[in-house]
Write a protein that holds these residues in place. Structure first.
Motif: not given
Lengths: 179, 179
Positions: B38, B40-41, B43-51
């Motif tokens: 978690l 790594v992944l 963070r990837v999912s959450r960052l994508a939503r912020h973006l």
DNA sequence: GAACTATATCTTGAGATCGAGATTCATGAT
DNA sequence: ATCATGAATCTCGATCTCAAGATATAGTTC
């Protein structure tokens, strides 16, 4: 040890991905622009979409949708008595309030959560996981971790730690300001 | 130089984010599970939503939705005459075929793309950018890059390169197999 | 304690996405 | 030629999401 890590990461394994092709295309079409930011952020967005698809598949074994998983596990890791306010769920799942109301309604109908009045604030509500909801969350989490481990097998443990640390520097500003 | 990079990355700037809290919560509630993936992944999912949210804001200045931007820029970077098949657009945007048909319909109504029969395959269609579509894509891209540069200012240039390389290893398997 | 401002949640309507199946045409083997 | 298989795109219905505004309650200031 650290040198080894960096050398590995910087100089080996140059398998191309769609973003390499995308960046090359921009450099051909718009040589006047610096598209370096896309190397990182397009990968983040695309990887997230791939993960969504993979998660949807993994959860279908447990008759759970990704959005259901997100809500149930947020409550699960809050610890007994497994309850949070809708507002707390918003910051965890990054959806709008209308979406969350709708999600809670549907999960309530399925018997996985229940709504309680907040004893300390009559405006408020608490959402509580039912025992079945808790079990479903636990089962699905184990499956998700197995799948994610397989995806991350591309990286060594120190590489994963490095990646997590770099990502944290990008997410932290979003997570810590009003945003 | 590389040592400096690693030391910076591994040992400084430990501002917490939501994923740190999430992982700590799991370790408290489920100490039997290894939740390292978690880090790594999630963070990837959450960052994508912020973006996503940030992009929606940035594009609203140009009266463009993120999905419109994705389609228009895919065509734009294909180079003159700025045309691709719907199938090619699918692999670039990671949506389903029904979604793409719908998107092309709406962009056609707005006059930003047009549909042409594929001369070499009568089943097929080509989607072509109109001159206005091309201008809109170019304007919005400049805005997006400025925004992304600001987000990435948290990292040094070598850190960004390192991050891109690590992410590539995760995206490449998705992008290069049937997927 | 009345009036304001802020907070927490819900309601609503419009729009976007997905999955499954239908349609049309291409390709290769017989 | 014919048939089977596969590919490219579209149609359709159900669902999900978002944004904006409505409602009810908490604090805060005078």
């Amino acid at each position: 040890m650290q040198e080894t890590l960096c050398q590995q990461t910087l100089y080996t394994d140059h398998m191309e991905d769609e973003v390499d092709r995308l960046v090359a295309a921009w450099r051909r079409e718009r040589p006047d622009l610096d598209v370096e930011p896309l190397e990182v952020l397009s990968r983040v967005s695309r990887l997230a979409r791939h993960l969504d698809r993979a998660r949807r598949l993994a959860f279908s074994e447990h008759q759970l949708e990704p959005w259901e998983f997100d809500v149930l596990t947020s409550l699960r890791r809050a610890g007994a008595p497994y309850q949070l306010s809708p507002g707390q769920l918003l910051t965890q799942t990054l959806v709008t309030s209308g979406t969350m109301t709708n999600r809670i309604d549907r999960l309530t109908k399925k018997g996985l959560v229940e709504r309680l009045p907040d004893p300390s604030d009559r405006r408020g509500v608490l959402v509580r996981l039912t025992p079945e909801g808790r079990d479903r969350a636990d089962e699905a989490l184990a499956g998700l971790l197995a799948q994610e481990r397989a995806i991350l097998a591309q990286l060594s443990r120190p590489q994963r730690a490095e990646l997590a640390a770099l990502l944290r520097r990008l997410t932290a500003p979003f997570d810590n300001v009003p945003g």
